[in-house]
Design an enzyme around this catalytic site. Structure first.
Site, PDB file in Angstrom:
ATOM      1  CB  THR A   1      33.332  31.453  44.878  1.00 27.41           C
ATOM      2  OG1 THR A   1      31.900  31.706  45.151  1.00 27.41           O
ATOM      3  CG2 THR A   1      33.652  30.449  46.095  1.00 27.41           C
TER       4      THR A   1
ATOM      5  CB  SER B   1      34.519  45.998  28.496  1.00 29.08           C
ATOM      6  OG  SER B   1      34.099  44.622  28.462  1.00 29.08           O
ATOM      7  CE  LYS B   2      31.540  50.781  27.784  1.00 28.47           C
ATOM      8  NZ  LYS B   2      32.596  51.052  26.535  1.00 28.47           N
ATOM      9  NE  ARG B   3      39.601  48.448  34.399  1.00 29.31           N
ATOM     10  CZ  ARG B   3      40.325  47.230  34.641  1.00 29.31           C
ATOM     11  NH1 ARG B   3      40.230  46.468  33.712  1.00 29.31           N
ATOM     12  NH2 ARG B   3      41.263  47.182  35.620  1.00 29.31           N
ATOM     13  CG  LEU B   4      30.336  50.047  37.196  1.00 32.76           C
ATOM     14  CD1 LEU B   4      30.669  51.514  37.831  1.00 32.76           C
ATOM     15  CD2 LEU B   4      28.963  49.893  36.467  1.00 32.76           C
TER      16      LEU B   4
ATOM     17  CG  LEU C   1      24.060  30.504  49.103  1.00 34.06           C
ATOM     18  CD1 LEU C   1      22.923  31.576  49.614  1.00 34.06           C
ATOM     19  CD2 LEU C   1      23.260  29.193  49.088  1.00 34.06           C
TER      20      LEU C   1
ATOM     21  CG  ASN D   1      27.303  35.759  46.085  1.00 37.92           C
ATOM     22  OD1 ASN D   1      27.587  35.814  44.800  1.00 37.92           O
ATOM     23  ND2 ASN D   1      26.498  34.580  46.639  1.00 37.92           N
ATOM     24  CG  PHE D   2      24.215  37.876  45.025  1.00 38.61           C
ATOM     25  CD1 PHE D   2      23.611  36.964  43.872  1.00 38.61           C
ATOM     26  CD2 PHE D   2      24.114  37.625  45.994  1.00 38.61           C
ATOM     27  CE1 PHE D   2      23.111  35.537  44.336  1.00 38.61           C
ATOM     28  CE2 PHE D   2      23.793  36.479  46.594  1.00 38.61           C
ATOM     29  CZ  PHE D   2      23.129  35.404  45.633  1.00 38.61           C
ATOM     30  CG  LEU D   3      30.721  41.684  40.657  1.00 39.81           C
ATOM     31  CD1 LEU D   3      30.728  43.334  40.637  1.00 39.81           C
ATOM     32  CD2 LEU D   3      32.246  41.312  40.612  1.00 39.81           C
ATOM     33  CB  CYS D   4      25.297  41.704  38.641  1.00 43.23           C
ATOM     34  SG  CYS D   4      24.469  41.341  36.988  1.00 43.23           S
TER      35      CYS D   4
ATOM     36  CG  PHE E   1      40.879  46.231  40.576  1.00 40.98           C
ATOM     37  CD1 PHE E   1      40.946  47.290  41.480  1.00 40.98           C
ATOM     38  CD2 PHE E   1      40.093  44.979  40.988  1.00 40.98           C
ATOM     39  CE1 PHE E   1      40.326  47.093  42.793  1.00 40.98           C
ATOM     40  CE2 PHE E   1      39.457  44.948  42.138  1.00 40.98           C
ATOM     41  CZ  PHE E   1      39.584  45.999  43.034  1.00 40.98           C
ATOM     42  CD1 TRP E   2      40.904  41.423  39.886  1.00 38.80           C
ATOM     43  CD2 TRP E   2      41.196  41.412  42.306  1.00 38.80           C
ATOM     44  NE1 TRP E   2      39.775  41.225  40.300  1.00 38.80           N
ATOM     45  CE2 TRP E   2      39.908  41.219  41.866  1.00 38.80           C
ATOM     46  CE3 TRP E   2      41.813  41.521  43.342  1.00 38.80           C
ATOM     47  CZ2 TRP E   2      39.039  41.274  42.801  1.00 38.80           C
ATOM     48  CZ3 TRP E   2      40.676  41.393  44.436  1.00 38.80           C
ATOM     49  CH2 TRP E   2      39.457  41.301  44.135  1.00 38.80           C
TER      50      TRP E   2
HETATM   51  C1  LIG Z   1      37.511  43.154  53.378  1.00 43.90           C
HETATM   52  C2  LIG Z   1      36.511  43.354  52.104  1.00 43.90           C
HETATM   53  C3  LIG Z   1      36.639  43.153  50.885  1.00 43.90           C
HETATM   54  C4  LIG Z   1      35.497  42.972  50.012  1.00 43.90           C
HETATM   55  C5  LIG Z   1      35.972  42.859  48.643  1.00 43.90           C
HETATM   56  C6  LIG Z   1      36.548  41.366  48.273  1.00 43.90           C
HETATM   57  C7  LIG Z   1      36.674  41.304  47.052  1.00 43.90           C
HETATM   58  C8  LIG Z   1      35.453  40.905  46.083  1.00 43.90           C
HETATM   59  C9  LIG Z   1      35.651  40.683  44.723  1.00 43.90           C
HETATM   60  C10 LIG Z   1      34.584  40.465  43.752  1.00 43.90           C
HETATM   61  C11 LIG Z   1      33.774  38.867  44.114  1.00 43.90           C
HETATM   62  C12 LIG Z   1      32.676  38.817  43.255  1.00 43.90           C
HETATM   63  C13 LIG Z   1      32.057  37.189  43.547  1.00 43.90           C
HETATM   64  C14 LIG Z   1      31.129  37.239  42.331  1.00 43.90           C
HETATM   65  O1  LIG Z   1      29.818  37.740  42.657  1.00 43.90           O
HETATM   66  S1  LIG Z   1      31.456  36.556  40.962  1.00 43.90           S
HETATM   67  C15 LIG Z   1      29.838  36.906  39.877  1.00 43.90           C
HETATM   68  C16 LIG Z   1      30.259  37.579  38.925  1.00 43.90           C
HETATM   69  N1  LIG Z   1      29.227  38.086  38.329  1.00 43.90           N
HETATM   70  C17 LIG Z   1      28.764  37.736  37.090  1.00 43.90           C
HETATM   71  O2  LIG Z   1      29.846  36.927  36.343  1.00 43.90           O
HETATM   72  C18 LIG Z   1      27.758  37.958  36.362  1.00 43.90           C
HETATM   73  C19 LIG Z   1      27.856  38.351  35.034  1.00 43.90           C
HETATM   74  N2  LIG Z   1      28.960  39.280  34.691  1.00 43.90           N
HETATM   75  C20 LIG Z   1      28.932  40.644  34.861  1.00 43.90           C
HETATM   76  O3  LIG Z   1      28.109  41.134  35.577  1.00 43.90           O
HETATM   77  C21 LIG Z   1      30.353  41.261  34.614  1.00 43.90           C
HETATM   78  O4  LIG Z   1      30.955  40.660  33.458  1.00 43.90           O
HETATM   79  C22 LIG Z   1      31.263  41.531  35.856  1.00 43.90           C
HETATM   80  C23 LIG Z   1      30.801  42.434  36.863  1.00 43.90           C
HETATM   81  C24 LIG Z   1      31.546  40.031  36.336  1.00 43.90           C
HETATM   82  C25 LIG Z   1      32.387  42.173  35.509  1.00 43.90           C
HETATM   83  O5  LIG Z   1      32.109  43.226  34.547  1.00 43.90           O
HETATM   84  P1  LIG Z   1      33.116  43.569  33.443  1.00 43.90           P
HETATM   85  O6  LIG Z   1      33.356  42.287  32.492  1.00 43.90           O
HETATM   86  O7  LIG Z   1      32.546  44.702  32.777  1.00 43.90           O
HETATM   87  O8  LIG Z   1      34.585  44.201  34.214  1.00 43.90           O
HETATM   88  P2  LIG Z   1      35.020  45.740  34.414  1.00 43.90           P
HETATM   89  O9  LIG Z   1      35.436  46.433  33.139  1.00 43.90           O
HETATM   90  O10 LIG Z   1      34.046  46.393  35.207  1.00 43.90           O
HETATM   91  O11 LIG Z   1      36.274  45.337  35.104  1.00 43.90           O
HETATM   92  C26 LIG Z   1      37.277  44.563  34.858  1.00 43.90           C
HETATM   93  C27 LIG Z   1      38.075  44.234  36.106  1.00 43.90           C
HETATM   94  O12 LIG Z   1      37.260  43.445  37.203  1.00 43.90           O
HETATM   95  C28 LIG Z   1      37.719  42.097  37.262  1.00 43.90           C
HETATM   96  N3  LIG Z   1      36.732  41.257  37.340  1.00 43.90           N
HETATM   97  C29 LIG Z   1      35.993  40.718  36.086  1.00 43.90           C
HETATM   98  N4  LIG Z   1      35.110  39.697  36.816  1.00 43.90           N
HETATM   99  C30 LIG Z   1      35.245  39.811  38.165  1.00 43.90           C
HETATM  100  C31 LIG Z   1      34.796  38.952  39.204  1.00 43.90           C
HETATM  101  N5  LIG Z   1      33.677  38.363  38.964  1.00 43.90           N
HETATM  102  N6  LIG Z   1      35.191  39.102  40.437  1.00 43.90           N
HETATM  103  C32 LIG Z   1      36.268  39.911  40.468  1.00 43.90           C
HETATM  104  N7  LIG Z   1      36.921  40.773  39.620  1.00 43.90           N
HETATM  105  C33 LIG Z   1      36.204  40.510  38.432  1.00 43.90           C
HETATM  106  C34 LIG Z   1      38.618  42.013  35.970  1.00 43.90           C
HETATM  107  O13 LIG Z   1      39.771  40.989  36.260  1.00 43.90           O
HETATM  108  C35 LIG Z   1      39.282  43.372  35.720  1.00 43.90           C
HETATM  109  O14 LIG Z   1      40.407  43.598  36.839  1.00 43.90           O
HETATM  110  P3  LIG Z   1      41.728  43.493  36.338  1.00 43.90           P
HETATM  111  O15 LIG Z   1      41.892  41.873  35.890  1.00 43.90           O
HETATM  112  O16 LIG Z   1      42.157  44.412  35.247  1.00 43.90           O
HETATM  113  O17 LIG Z   1      42.562  43.407  37.494  1.00 43.90           O
END
Ligand SMILES: CCCCCCCCCCCCCC(=O)SCCNC(=O)CCNC(=O)[C@H](O)C(C)(C)COP(=O)(O)OP(=O)(O)OC[C@H]1O[C@@H](n2cnc3c(N)ncnc32)[C@H](O)[C@@H]1OP(=O)(O)O
Length: 560
Positions: free
Chosen positions: A318, A292-295, A560, A282-285, A149-150
């Site tokens: 962050t 791990s379902k690419r949500l 925060l 923030n607060f991605l959850c 994705f990234w």
């Molecule tokens: C101009 C406006 C732009 C706005 C957008 C700006 C960007 C904002 C970005 C977000 C800022 C958020 C700031 C906060 O809130 S950071 C806090 C994140 N929350 C947690 O840690 C809470 C507990 N964990 C979870 O809820 C899940 O494990 C999360 C949701 C984190 C991942 O769920 P899961 O484990 O089921 O993964 P997947 O299968 O769905 O998806 C896998 C893909 O996602 C990439 N991934 C995993 N974790 C993060 C993460 N924290 N930021 C960005 N990307 C992340 C990962 O590298 C992979 O991509 P790639 O490596 O293949 O490429």
């Protein structure tokens, strides 16, 4: 502004971590990159009440979703996803990284006594090891090509950073044509639906609280999980200018259960001389059963779309883990206030050769604060504190440009919620009656997972502060003044029944961390910019991940 939940690092474990990182890197060479190809069906089955869509619908939607999720065919492949990062770099780039990274150089020199040359060993390292010098948190990091994705997103790539920070010119990565931005969200997995959360409605605020309370950030050993109170979320998510559309949820269609969330709030962010209209994401959850379902990519794309629609093309966020590519990295530090409780819950280790009694004495604080003129902030102080804080933050490379309304919201909220979230204090000169200093901290509890005696740790987090002493000619005065201010902050936090006082290495924090007996945590916090390229900013740590007075002045934004 989320973060990895951090606890005190076990000093005996740290030495092994670098060695483990090397071993892990060779394992990673064989690990397969995440494919992003999970089916919608599988996802729907994971959460109670997930609705089963018809077979036909599912097939066609699945196709659509696959391409939305993986972005396949949109961006060229960067290289072999299984290859270690070192292989993508030229000899000059490898040498440059070694020069910039004496810790890594030493580590490799020590190991290269065998058959392998330094060069060969470098090529086997993954990108996080190259960038962080075998920092322990790099253990599970992937290289750019493995970020399905990234690698499709407008963010700085690891390679761009590796090819020389001087080559990076601060500025947006791509121009967004608002006319071309999709007007509707992309399709959601079958059995789930998009929802805009109405956080004015207490019930919906409670739903977000429940989701985060059970599924949000935990430490690496799953001992603690952040517990943002409803009052906290109300404060954090309704900053001036907040938009309901930026509180994005996903519900299971049948049960209507909230299973995922992501949010943004607006802010003006100065990065060096440029002021950007940004969203702070923030607060991605994601519910644990949907991991791990690419949500996540779908959520990020949706919040991005909603920001673009509103004419906001940059974001700051962050994350505790390493993604492409941090603009800066800070480290967590913790100062015990109730050492024995922290020990009982497994937050603080008993250092080798010490005793419980000695530790309790080490962290003992006087009952009374010592600064003359220190008092709780009052309404009449707002203008002077804002003026002081603005000047103080101008000394940093990256900081929020506060309006009065924002300052009041964050540091002097008019509504006192059920549970107090933020505390602010000033020092008033007894003679001139001028405000000379200011500090604040906020309350963020963590759930203690599976402990019979304690449910939560009450943590105070150092928020913003400022002092006129920073503008004195004599630069040596700042350190003692900050130490005096933070010492009083610790005493006040203890009075408010906090168990621990946390701070990152941002702002001028390295000036007081050691003297005030903060211990290094096991968590780091990476700062990222979306659709903005910027030369790296100092995060208050050196190449060995230690707090460093020589590396201050970069980060003035507290998330925060
Ligand atoms: C101009 C406006 C732009 C706005 C957008 C700006 C960007 C904002 C970005 C977000 C800022 C958020 C700031 C906060 O809130 S950071 C806090 C994140 N929350 C947690 O840690 C809470 C507990 N964990 C979870 O809820 C899940 O494990 C999360 C949701 C984190 C991942 O769920 P899961 O484990 O089921 O993964 P997947 O299968 O769905 O998806 C896998 C893909 O996602 C990439 N991934 C995993 N974790 C993060 C993460 N924290 N930021 C960005 N990307 C992340 C990962 O590298 C992979 O991509 P790639 O490596 O293949 O490429």
């Amino acid at each position: 502004m989320p973060q990895q939940s951090s606890k005190l690092a076990d000093p005996e474990a740290t030495a092994d971590a670098a060695a483990e990182a090397v071993a892990e890197s060779s394992k990673q060479q064989h690990a397969t990159a995440e494919s992003g190809e999970e089916s919608g069906e599988e996802v729907a089955g994971m959460v109670e009440g997930g609705e089963q869509a018809t077979e036909k619908k599912k097939k066609s939607r699945k196709k659509k979703i696959k391409s939305t999720l993986t972005g396949k065919g949109k961006e060229p492949e960067v290289g072999d996803p299984n290859a270690p990062a070192g292989q993508h770099l030229s000899k000059e780039q490898l040498n440059m990284l070694l020069d910039a990274n004496p810790a890594l150089k030493n580590e490799l020199q020590a190991k290269s006594k065998g058959n392998e040359s330094m060069d060969q060993m470098m090529r086997k390292l993954n990108v996080s090891e190259l960038l962080t010098g075998l920092a322990p948190q790099g253990k599970n990091a992937k290289d750019m090509a493995s970020h399905a994705f990234w690698k499709t997103q407008p963010v700085l790539s690891f390679d761009e950073l590796a090819s020389g920070k001087d080559k990076i010119v601060d500025g947006p990565i791509k121009d967004i044509d608002i006319e071309k931005v999709e007007k509707e969200p992309s399709p959601m997995y079958p059995g789930f639906e998009w929802v805009t959360m109405d956080l004015e409605d207490e019930k919906q605020l409670e739903e977000v609280y429940d989701l985060l309370g059970n599924h949000y950030v935990e430490d690496a050993e799953t001992m603690f999980r952040f517990k943002y109170s409803p009052s906290f979320l109300n404060w954090a998510l309704k900053a001036p200018g907040w938009r309901k559309e930026w509180h994005v949820g996903v519900r299971a269609t049948a049960s209507k259960k909230l299973v995922a969330f992501i949010s943004g709030i607006p802010l003006e962010l100065r990065v060096r001389k440029n002021v950007l209209k940004c969203s702070e994401v923030n607060f991605l959850c994601v519910h644990k059963k949907l991991r791990s379902k690419r949500l996540t990519p779908v959520l990020i794309k949706e919040i991005t779309r909603r920001c673009y629609v509103a004419g906001i093309f940059q974001a700051v966020y962050t994350v505790g883990s390493l993604l492409p590519t941090p603009v800066s990295t800070c480290r967590y530090f913790h100062r015990a206030l109730e050492w024995e409780k922290l020990y009982d819950v497994g937050f603080s280790p008993l250092p080798h050769g010490s005793t419980k009694q000695r530790q309790i004495i080490r962290y003992k604080l006087p009952n009374k604060t010592s600064l003359v003129g220190l008092r709780a902030m009052e309404t009449k102080d707002v203008d002077s504190v804002l003026d002081l804080l603005k000047r103080y933050l101008e000394r940093m490379d990256m900081a929020q440009v506060f309006t009065k309304e924002e300052f009041e919201h964050w540091m002097f909220p008019s509504e006192v919620p059920k549970e107090q979230v933020v505390w602010s204090y000033v020092v008033e000169d007894p003679e001139s009656k001028k405000i000379t200093d200011f500090f604040s901290f906020y309350n963020l509890e963590s759930t203690v997972i599976g402990n019979k005696k304690y449910d939560v740790i009450r943590a105070a987090y150092l928020f913003y502060y400022a002092t006129e002493v920073a503008f004195e000619k004599d630069k040596m005065l700042l350190k003692p003044r900050l130490n005096a201010l933070v010492r009083d902050a610790l005493i006040l936090a203890k009075k408010e029944k906090f168990d621990v006082f946390n701070a990152l290495t941002l702002l001028d924090n390295p000036l007081f961390l050691e003297e005030q007996r903060f211990g290094a945590g096991d968590g780091s916090l990476h700062y990222y910019l979306y659709n903005y390229r910027a030369q790296p900013l100092a995060g208050g740590i050196d190449i060995r991940n230690q707090s460093s007075e020589k590396h201050m002045g970069g980060i003035g934004l507290v998330m925060l």
